[in-house]
Motif scaffolding. Structure first.
Motif, short mmCIF file in Angstrom:
data_model
loop_
_atom_site.label_atom_id
_atom_site.label_comp_id
_atom_site.label_asym_id
_atom_site.label_seq_id
_atom_site.Cartn_x
_atom_site.Cartn_y
_atom_site.Cartn_z
N GLY B 132 41.49 44.40 44.35
CA GLY B 132 40.44 43.40 44.19
C GLY B 132 40.34 42.43 45.35
N ASP B 151 41.93 49.21 43.13
CA ASP B 151 42.91 48.90 42.10
C ASP B 151 44.16 49.75 42.33
OD1 ASP B 151 43.73 47.70 39.65
OD2 ASP B 151 43.36 49.62 38.66
N PRO B 193 39.24 46.30 36.07
CA PRO B 193 40.13 45.19 35.70
C PRO B 193 39.63 43.82 36.18
CG PRO B 193 41.03 46.41 37.56
CD PRO B 193 39.81 47.15 37.13
N TYR B 194 40.04 42.79 35.45
CA TYR B 194 39.76 41.41 35.83
C TYR B 194 40.91 40.57 35.32
CZ TYR B 194 38.11 41.75 31.02
OH TYR B 194 38.04 42.01 29.68
N ARG B 195 41.03 39.32 35.80
CA ARG B 195 42.14 38.47 35.34
C ARG B 195 41.92 38.01 33.92
NH1 ARG B 195 43.35 34.56 40.37
NH2 ARG B 195 44.06 36.23 41.76
N ASP B 313 32.87 42.09 40.34
CA ASP B 313 34.16 41.90 40.98
C ASP B 313 34.02 41.21 42.34
OD1 ASP B 313 35.19 43.17 38.84
OD2 ASP B 313 35.62 45.06 39.86
N ASN B 368 37.78 37.15 38.39
CA ASN B 368 38.11 38.44 38.97
C ASN B 368 39.54 38.48 39.49
OD1 ASN B 368 35.58 39.77 38.65
ND2 ASN B 368 34.76 38.41 40.23
N MET B 369 40.01 39.68 39.83
CA MET B 369 41.35 39.86 40.39
C MET B 369 41.51 39.06 41.68
SD MET B 369 42.63 41.72 38.09
CE MET B 369 44.22 42.26 38.71
N ASN B 370 40.42 38.86 42.41
CA ASN B 370 40.50 38.12 43.67
C ASN B 370 40.24 36.62 43.48
OD1 ASN B 370 37.70 37.98 43.32
ND2 ASN B 370 37.37 39.80 44.59
#
Lengths: 452, 552
Positions: B132, B151, B193-195, B313, B368-370
């Motif tokens: 991400g 990912d 995926p996401y946080r 994302d 988001n993951m980032n």
């Protein structure tokens, strides 16, 4: 060619066969019982067993003597320019003489790449006011007629087919597919064309009510394969008439039920929508190709019910509908088009300035607004009577009566140009007080109402 | 490699034997023509496969080969402004290379391998990155397309390259030797995926009065839009895609009319969004017309949602518009029927509802993951047979969504557009959005909208009375309410999608229009009490003024 004599079961229009090898799904088979030949298609393959749908029906077949041969081909139609003017069976065999095929085409056709389509917008003048002015048909559109048993859809569709042309005067090649229709309907259609000497621009595919019902499943596809050859390979503008789609759907239901499939609404198979789409979506225009396919399917709504699965699913695929009304028919109006329930989705880009006439859209909108007002008034009258109406209300009712008698109503052989239809609509519009004509721009009013 | 043989063919379903070890949802190649399909059921060594393409001509004993991975879609530069079928095949390139018709067995990659993109790095040597993380970006028209670490990949940046690259060239190397290219793949049926999911706080602004003012949807929300044919669904959808303040539009037309799709393509090419950019630049079209193979129709919505998530994302607000969920459900039903599964209501498989619930859960506003925030708003249109909203698909979508825009054929026949029935529609985002409206539009947003609703509600009650006794016997106050309600309907709710001014109404103007009607209403009620009649209050000039303001 290997011949199998291994029938295990005959159910309705289906036969079950076992011990077969190397055959393809959807393949066409030849079936012979006591010298009588029939054709069928594989509906299901399971190891060495096959379920086959017999187009001509299974009457007189037996399990012991019937022989089945596999052709190795899927259902195809030999097409040729010479098909014009001839009559074919519902499976595409010429009723008289022979046609030398230029090409063999699979009757399933191939879907048009959506990004290769050209948006239809060339106005077709049918000479019928209720269609041309109110629900305009354009080249490449599919616009069905929703009718009912006993309503004059055969006359209407014949009139459309005879009169349809572009404003530039170009005619259409007519491909007519009759499914389960009466012999007299087919004859009426043919004779009307003979009268005008236009037989050289029609191709007829006929599966009449006495022909096997299963054959009907091939008829629209056979007809469309011919239409596609003329449109995409030979640059013709083709108008395809399919009548009656209700018979077609009922045959589909018959086969589905014989296969013991799980039925969806009213016993029709769950894939009715997809199946209809593979027929209707074969119309259109393609970028870079000169020809086109315009389609006018006819269906009779069981019990005049528009929510019945056949009209309902059709309405989701086609670009509008022309609905015939029993009330107007009883009043003696021909064609009895119920305008408030009719619609042409492709109209707005095909009419107006530079295409038909600059007042076309506004006039159509105004007439629709009037009709909606009239409908409200008529509902009111049924409760409180005409006494309670205002002067303006009464004008609306007068407009509606004359609109039905003079605008919607016309002769079966009368060709009204779009300009004539517009003039008539303007003439009638003068009945209604000018301040109520909100859908018409002032300058149009000046020019066309008062001739300034 | 697992290799079996065809044992049975029925419509779009093929059963293969000798498939022991093959996994659920794995993609397989079927027959000599290598048609694609996916495994939807396993029984012993038998695999039940739904085939993406027409099965005519398949023979018993032809080979079936599992590719050992589920169906994925390619993600990366080149997506914007493109038109794909439900399997992510590029329809424009197919047209160019293979002609106007769609043949069987076409294999063209989603993204163009040859095209070079100018990559602008953002990370530096030594930075820690993981799935991400944004490495840099390329420009696609006016969209800044962020290039993210796929990912499951992580490490320290060893080197990063600036310059022009194709999507398969490496743009960044990590200390552990891993190379990252711009092209990614993702399984369409798996959520990206996401946080964490965060609450919705900001409305999607559409400029459509009945939506923004009465039934708003939050960015990241989901909407159910049912409507019989002719109820103006298409026009409403195009008004939303054209005008709404999303960053990315993914329009998924599944099982729809070919000519209508052409219209949409033309419109995207010719129109501009509110910022004046060509609409096509922020749009991606997934198209599977009703005559294209059924199974690809089923897959298309997952393809669309996956692409929507990919842009979410990157920190964007994306919308995914599905038209129509009914066609998707019918595809599911057709396949289920061929599997001879026990049918649920109306023949739909019993798991239809849980599938609907699952993919609607992929909408939302997330961290988001980032670390950026993005949203995916899902608008699902439904085509109920016979316009009957009690049917299973409408009900399943209703249960999965928070906002309901009920389109009404009867309103459409009266030429009331958008034909959204204000009595049955609802938005459960109202309370969440209220602080935003109060802060950004007006402090009394809730009071004004509540009053407007009350007028409409009152009208509905009175109409029941009028239908029995006629309007003549109503007291003056009630007559006045009916007239005010007419103004609300005709001058506020009705909106002309084709009129230059009327097609988009900014929020402050929506507010002003509502406030004026409500004021007129409150003042009028007082005047009636002091003996005035409706005609004296709502004079011709007052009515004309109310009718005109929306066009100014």
């Amino acid at each position: 060619m290997i011949e199998y004599q291994t029938l295990t079961q005959v159910t309705g229009p289906l036969i079950f066969l076992e011990g077969i090898k190397n055959v393809g799904y959807g393949e066409i088979v030849e079936i012979e019982t006591d010298g009588e030949r029939r054709r069928g298609q594989i509906l299901e393959l399971n190891r060495d067993k096959a379920i086959i749908e017999v187009f001509e029906g299974t009457r007189g077949m037996d399990v012991k003597k019937t022989k089945v041969r596999f052709t190795g081909k899927t259902m195809s139609l030999g097409v040729s320019k010479d098909m014009v003017g001839s009559v074919f069976s519902g499976l595409g065999e010429p009723l008289k003489g022979r046609i030398v095929a230029e090409e063999e085409l699979d009757i399933q056709g191939k879907p048009i790449n959506p990004s290769a389509r050209e948006y239809p917008k060339e106005f077709i003048e049918t000479g019928i006011s209720s269609i041309d002015l109110m629900n305009s048909l354009v080249r490449g559109q599919k616009l069905p007629i929703f009718s009912g048993v006993g309503l004059p859809h055969t006359e209407l569709i014949t009139q459309i087919a005879k009169q349809a042309r572009l404003l530039t005067g170009e005619d259409f090649l007519i491909v007519f597919a009759g499914m389960g229709i009466g012999y007299d309907e087919a004859r009426y259609f043919r004779e009307e064309f003979e009268k005008t000497g236009a037989l050289e621009r029609i191709v007829l595919f006929l599966n009449t009510a006495t022909d096997p019902a299963i054959e009907r499943l091939a008829t629209p596809r056979v007809a469309l394969t011919a239409a596609e050859h003329f449109a995409w390979n030979l640059d013709y503008h083709v108008l395809v008439v399919l009548t009656d789609m209700t018979s077609y759907c009922n045959s589909l239901r018959e086969v589905s039920s014989a296969k013991e499939e799980i039925p969806s609404r009213r016993g029709y198979p769950s894939y009715l929508y997809t199946d209809l789409a593979t027929i209707y979506e074969r119309s259109g225009r393609i970028t870079g190709k000169k020809g086109s396919i315009t389609m006018v399917p006819v269906l009779t709504m069981p019990e005049d019910d528009i929510t019945h699965p056949i009209p309902d699913l059709t309405g989701y695929i086609t670009e509008g509908q022309v609905l015939l009304s029993r009330d107007l028919f009883r009043k003696g109006v021909y064609p009895p088009v119920d305008l408030l329930s009719s619609l042409s989705r492709l109209m707005s880009k095909g009419v107006g300035r530079g295409l038909t006439r600059d007042d076309h859209k506004s006039m159509s909108n105004q007439c629709y607004a009037n009709l909606a007002e009239v409908e409200k008034l008529r509902a009111l009258i049924s409760i409180i009577g005409e006494e309670g109406l205002t002067e303006t209300d009464k004008r609306y009712l007068e407009w509606a009566n004359r609109f039905e008698r003079e605008f919607i109503n016309q002769d079966e052989n009368e060709r009204r140009g779009i300009k004539q239809s517009l003039e008539k609509a303007w003439e009638l519009l003068s009945i209604i007080p000018e301040e109520r004509l909100k859908r018409i721009e002032k300058d149009l009013m000046k020019r066309y109402m008062r001739g300034e | 490699m697992i290799k079996g043989r065809i044992e049975r063919v029925t419509g779009p379903v093929v059963v293969a034997e000798g498939m022991l070890g093959a996994r659920m949802w794995d993609v397989v190649e079927i027959g000599k023509g290598k048609l694609l399909g996916e495994i939807i059921k396993l029984v012993g060594e038998r695999a039940f496969i739904e085939v993406y393409e027409d099965t005519n001509g398949l023979e018993i004993k032809e080979p079936v080969v599992s590719l050992g991975k589920p169906f994925t879609v390619e993600l990366g530069p080149g997506l914007m402004g493109s038109i794909y079928d439900g399997l992510g095949r590029p329809l424009e390139r197919i047209k160019k290379e293979l002609g106007s018709f769609i043949r069987k067995g076409i294999r063209l990659t989603t993204l163009d391998r040859k095209r070079k993109w100018k990559f602008e790095p953002k990370v530096r040597k030594g930075e820690e990155v993981s799935g991400g993380s944004v490495l840099g970006s390329v420009r696609e028209g006016s969209i800044v397309h962020k290039i993210m670490v796929p990912d499951g990949t992580e490490g320290k940046v060893k080197s990063v390259r600036k310059g022009e690259f194709s999507i398969e060239e490496s743009v960044c190397e990590l200390n552990n030797g891993k190379r990252v290219k711009m092209l990614q793949e993702w399984e369409v049926r798996r959520t990206r995926p996401y946080r964490s999911k965060v609450g919705l706080s900001e409305p999607l602004i559409t400029g459509q009065r009945v939506i923004d003012s009465l039934f708003p949807v939050g960015k990241g929300g989901n909407v159910c839009v049912p409507g019989g044919f002719g109820s103006g669904k298409t026009v409403l959808e195009s008004a939303i895609t054209k005008n709404c303040d999303s960053d990315i539009n993914i329009v998924c037309r599944t099982g729809e009319r070919g000519n209508e799709v052409t219209d949409i393509i033309n419109e995207l090419n010719e129109s501009k969004d509110r910022k004046g950019r060509p609409l096509m630049e922020k749009s991606i079209l997934i198209v599977n017309t009703s005559n294209m193979p059924v199974v690809a129709r089923e897959t298309s919505i997952y393809t669309a949602i996956t692409i929507g998530e990919y842009f979410r994302d990157q920190g964007y607000n994306s919308i995914v518009l599905i038209d129509s969920t009914s066609r998707w459900a019918e595809a599911l039903r057709e396949v289920s029927g061929r599997l001879e599964e026990l049918p649920g209501e109306e023949g739909y498989p019993v798991y239809m509802e849980s599938y609907v619930g699952e993919y609607h859960e992929r909408s939302g506003r997330v961290e988001n993951m980032n670390g950026s925030f993005g949203s995916l708003t899902l608008i699902s249109s439904v085509s109920p047979p016979g316009a009957d909203f009690s049917e299973p698909v409408t009900q399943a979508v209703l249960r999965a969504t928070k906002v309901f825009w009920g389109l009404d054929q009867k309103l459409a026949w009266r030429r009331h557009f958008p034909a959204m029935n204000w009595l049955i529609s609802y938005s459960r985002h109202l309370d969440d959005m209220l602080p935003w409206f109060k802060k950004n539009v007006s402090k009394d947003w809730d009071v004004v909208t509540k009053n407007l609703r009350a007028i409409l509600q009152k009208e509905a009650e009175l109409e029941r009375v009028v239908r029995v006794v006629g309007i003549g016997v109503l007291p003056e106050k009630e007559k006045f309410i009916l007239e005010i309600a007419r103004i609300v309907r005709e001058d506020f709710l009705q909106q002309d999608a084709f009129h230059t001014e009327d097609s988009y109404t900014p929020l402050d103007k929506q507010y002003a229009l509502m406030r004026d009607v409500v004021k007129l209403y409150e003042k009028g009620l007082k005047e009636i009490e002091s003996g005035k009649t409706t005609d004296q209050i709502l004079t011709k000039s007052v009515k004309e003024r109310m009718a005109r303001v929306k066009y100014d």
